[in-house]
Scaffold this motif. Sequence first.
Motif: not given
Length: 189
Positions: A47-55, A170-173, A85-89
């Motif tokens: 969440p909050r990833r920059g708009k230029e990134f594909v996800t 990593p812990k978050i799926s 991966s999740d940034v939170r990991d």
Amino acid sequence: KETNPLRTVGTSPYGSSKRIAEDACRTYVSCYDLKVFITRAFNHTGPRRGKEFVTNEITRQVAEGIKKGRKELLLGNLESMRDFSDVRDIVPGYLLAVEKGEPGKPYNLGSGRGRSIEDVVHLAVQIAKDEFGLKHDLPIKQDKTRLRPTDLPLLVCDSSRAREELGWAPKISFEQTIRDMIEWQLQKL
């Protein structure tokens, strides 16, 4: 693996900049004994990833399909395989590298699983249907303006060094990451 040759020439200015930065870090470690820690974080998002990134672009368009009735997704290369991966990991991996790592030694951070961009789209649409009330399919239309002049077909991480030496994993799926991203996009609309 961290021992693979870094193939950045002809791939992207971003990749070249990371290689140059890593070389500079090693120089400071060897010449000045500075405690510089090197991580190679593969594609990470959340969440909050920059708009230029594909996800972000995928989850934004899917959220528009839920809330605004968007009928198709506009994306670039769907075949690229990336290790998401999740940034939170990833951030805890940075901290573990500083706490337990060896200066100047690179540590790969990633899930170890490759996913095509098309697979990410299908996952996001399925989650949107199952959990957020999306009522229709969202076919993908290729937008040629989003294609890069060079694009490596496959980037997948071997993070065994970070797992073994740092105790990182990593812990978050990825499903949870996409779910959280769709929810964040819906809150923004």
